[in-house]
Design a protein around this motif. Structure first.
Motif: not given
Length: 324
Positions: A175-193
């Motif tokens: 599974i591939e995720l991408q940051n499409i914003s202009s800021q750095v994203v911290n993946t802590n607090g994100w999950s996959l189900a």
């Protein structure tokens, strides 16, 4: 009275004449949820006597609040009801179903609609959105627009960008995720189900810069990196422990990207994967909502299948939103 044998029935209320157009389920005051209805026609519609209800204790309650007599929505207009002054029941900020049922003084009119919504962070609203296949869902909006046309659909910052659900022999799903914003994203607090037999997979803390991708794999990340010659700058995370092995169905399944905020899992993107679909790829709603057909090199309305010539193997499905 007596029906219309041999003829088409004329509905008392045309289909989608009045729709649930926007809802607030988690207001910052913690109480005053609201529901917006929209008249989609060029004629006024009297909704006096209609009902609103929700899934109280997971049991559908269709007739909780009866709209007062004399309530008319002007052509292409809106009406808003709130919890404090009108319907009284709360909309779950963890997600549930809301029902609208048409009625008058003589009884039900045979028209209604039910909409499902997911968990929401504070002051997030969900709005009615029709994707490219005609599927209608309630999706997160950029900002509330009470009593007016809906704002744009909210997208990002982290999205599902690609899913491998039927890899070549000896290869692995990903599974591939991408940051499409202009800021750095911290993946802590994100999950996959998904449809695998485990709870949601909490992503470890990874800092993703703008346009950067993260690969989530069911095996040791370095094994996957070596198999596909993935460059070192591409970050890869494996299962949280050796026994955890997500496995996507080769023909049909669901993947969800969630963000936990204030104890709520807000679904910000999902892909529905279908090998033999009756409808082809669609656009993203909140972050990504995609119906796709399996197979090599398929182009389905902005959804591109990665063929066997791609180093990632067979039947990867690109879920990236056409606008991104």
């Amino acid at each position: 009275e007596g029906g219309s044998p041999g003829e088409s029935d004329q509905p008392a209320v045309p289909k989608d004449a009045v729709v649930i157009s926007e809802i607030m389920t988690n207001p910052s005051d913690g109480y005053n949820d609201w529901i917006e209805l929209h008249n989609t026609t060029n004629e006024p519609v009297d909704i006096g006597g209609w009902w609103l209800g929700d899934d109280a204790s997971r049991t559908p309650v269709f007739l909780s609040f009866q709209i007062p007599e004399g309530t008319v929505i002007e052509p292409n207009g809106y009406v808003v009801f709130n919890r404090a002054d009108d319907f009284g029941f709360g909309l779950s900020s963890y997600g549930e179903t809301l029902h609208l049922t048409a009625a008058d003084s003589e009884g039900l009119l045979g028209y209604g609609q039910s909409i499902r919504f997911d968990g929401a962070s504070a002051d997030l609203t969900f709005g009615r959105h029709t994707n490219s296949t005609g599927l209608v869902e309630m999706v997160a909006l950029e900002h509330p627009t009470q009593g007016a046309a809906n704002a744009d659909v909210r997208i990002g910052p982290l999205v599902l960008s690609e899913v491998m659900y039927r890899p070549a022999f000896t290869h692995f799903e990903f599974i591939e995720l991408q940051n499409i914003s202009s800021q750095v994203v911290n993946t802590n607090g994100w999950s996959l189900a998904g449809d695998w037999n485990y709870d949601a997979f909490d992503l470890p803390r990874v800092m993703l810069g703008p346009a950067e991708t993260l690969l989530v794999v069911p095996v040791d990340p370095e094994v996957f990196r070596a198999q596909h010659a993935i460059p070192d700058q591409i970050q890869i995370v494996g299962p949280p422990y050796p026994e955890y092995h997500f496995q996507l169905d080769n023909g049909r399944g669901r993947v969800e990207l969630l963000r936990r905020q204030n104890g709520r899992d807000e679904v910000v993107g999902w892909g529905v994967l279908q090998q033999e679909a009756t409808r082809a790829g669609t656009d993203r709603l909140v972050d990504v909502v995609v119906e796709v057909e399996g197979g090599e090199d398929e182009d389905a309305g902005g959804v591109v299948g990665i063929g066997a010539d791609d180093p990632r193997g067979l039947d990867a499905v690109d879920l990236r939103h056409p606008d991104v």
